[in-house]
Write a protein that holds these residues in place. Sequence first.
Motif, short mmCIF file in Angstrom:
data_model
loop_
_atom_site.label_atom_id
_atom_site.label_comp_id
_atom_site.label_asym_id
_atom_site.label_seq_id
_atom_site.Cartn_x
_atom_site.Cartn_y
_atom_site.Cartn_z
N ALA A 1 0.84 -1.19 0.00
CA ALA A 1 0.00 0.00 0.00
C ALA A 1 0.88 1.24 0.00
O ALA A 1 2.02 1.19 0.44
CB ALA A 1 -0.89 0.00 1.25
N PRO A 2 0.35 2.35 -0.48
CA PRO A 2 1.08 3.61 -0.34
C PRO A 2 1.29 3.90 1.15
O PRO A 2 0.60 3.32 2.00
CB PRO A 2 0.15 4.65 -0.95
CG PRO A 2 -0.84 3.87 -1.76
CD PRO A 2 -0.93 2.51 -1.15
N ASN B 1 -2.10 -9.00 4.09
CA ASN B 1 -1.74 -8.26 5.29
C ASN B 1 -2.47 -6.93 5.16
O ASN B 1 -2.77 -6.52 4.04
CB ASN B 1 -0.21 -8.08 5.32
CG ASN B 1 0.27 -7.27 6.50
OD1 ASN B 1 0.13 -6.06 6.52
ND2 ASN B 1 0.86 -7.94 7.46
N PRO B 2 -2.77 -6.22 6.23
CA PRO B 2 -3.46 -4.94 6.07
C PRO B 2 -2.71 -3.94 5.17
O PRO B 2 -3.33 -3.07 4.58
CB PRO B 2 -3.56 -4.39 7.50
CG PRO B 2 -3.51 -5.61 8.36
CD PRO B 2 -2.61 -6.58 7.65
N ARG B 3 -1.39 -4.09 5.03
CA ARG B 3 -0.62 -3.13 4.25
C ARG B 3 -0.05 -3.68 2.95
O ARG B 3 0.58 -2.96 2.20
CB ARG B 3 0.52 -2.58 5.09
CG ARG B 3 -0.01 -1.77 6.25
CD ARG B 3 1.03 -0.82 6.76
NE ARG B 3 0.43 0.00 7.78
CZ ARG B 3 0.92 0.15 8.97
NH1 ARG B 3 2.03 -0.44 9.32
NH2 ARG B 3 0.32 0.93 9.84
N TRP B 4 -0.23 -4.99 2.67
CA TRP B 4 0.32 -5.57 1.45
C TRP B 4 -0.39 -6.87 1.11
O TRP B 4 -1.10 -7.44 1.92
CB TRP B 4 1.83 -5.79 1.54
CG TRP B 4 2.29 -6.57 2.74
CD1 TRP B 4 2.77 -6.03 3.89
CD2 TRP B 4 2.32 -7.99 2.92
NE1 TRP B 4 3.10 -7.05 4.77
CE2 TRP B 4 2.85 -8.25 4.20
CE3 TRP B 4 1.98 -9.06 2.12
CZ2 TRP B 4 3.01 -9.53 4.69
CZ3 TRP B 4 2.15 -10.36 2.60
CH2 TRP B 4 2.66 -10.57 3.88
N GLU C 1 -6.63 1.73 0.14
CA GLU C 1 -7.26 2.96 0.60
C GLU C 1 -6.18 3.75 1.31
O GLU C 1 -5.50 3.23 2.19
CB GLU C 1 -8.38 2.61 1.56
CG GLU C 1 -9.07 3.81 2.16
CD GLU C 1 -10.13 3.37 3.16
OE1 GLU C 1 -9.77 3.13 4.32
OE2 GLU C 1 -11.29 3.23 2.75
N ASN C 2 -6.01 5.00 0.95
CA ASN C 2 -4.99 5.84 1.58
C ASN C 2 -5.52 6.44 2.87
O ASN C 2 -6.59 7.03 2.89
CB ASN C 2 -4.55 6.97 0.65
CG ASN C 2 -3.70 6.47 -0.49
OD1 ASN C 2 -3.07 5.43 -0.36
ND2 ASN C 2 -3.70 7.19 -1.57
N ALA D 1 3.00 8.59 -6.70
CA ALA D 1 2.71 7.20 -7.03
C ALA D 1 3.44 6.80 -8.30
O ALA D 1 3.64 7.62 -9.19
CB ALA D 1 1.21 7.02 -7.21
N ARG D 2 3.85 5.53 -8.36
CA ARG D 2 4.51 5.02 -9.56
C ARG D 2 3.49 4.88 -10.68
O ARG D 2 2.32 4.62 -10.43
CB ARG D 2 5.13 3.66 -9.28
CG ARG D 2 6.37 3.75 -8.48
CD ARG D 2 7.02 2.42 -8.25
NE ARG D 2 6.66 1.41 -9.22
CZ ARG D 2 6.97 0.14 -9.08
NH1 ARG D 2 7.62 -0.26 -8.04
NH2 ARG D 2 6.63 -0.75 -9.99
#
Length: 170
Positions: A93-94, A119-122, A145-146, A154-155
Amino acid sequence: MAAAKRWDADWTEVAVEAGFCTHAGKRIRFAELAEAAATFTLPDPLPLGIQGAGKLAGTSVPRIDTAAKVDGSANFAGDVRLADMVHAAIRQAPVGGRLTKVDRAAADRIRGVLSVVENPRWVAAVATTWWAAHKALDALAPRFENAAPSPIPARSTQRWTPPSRVPARR
């Protein structure tokens, strides 16, 4: 953190350099702190870019690996192949973001996919080949979601497509 606890100091004020922790004239080797440090939980998010970051900027350092890279004898982690080896591809995630949606069914349709780990972040796709892992990750189409706007741009999601035929150089 282990050194700070030992010295009753704030861990963010302890300096780390050349295998030692130092603070207010005190100095201790990493090895002496390893057992205690293993009991700590890592800070979340990790404090990146502090304590000596960029220390080598502007300094000429010898490249001892150049010859092996040029003649093809260098071994890279990506070159390793072991029996029953699996490959994983991960999408994060960002900064401050959270994973909200993945399409597991689409990933399961990719030949060679063994598992999807969330995972909550990936999210990661595990497969029998590098190619299958990356195809599964694309098929997962993760949505994030940010929580806060990121200062890092962002890439691009645009992918490079190789030309069908590259003319030979003369």
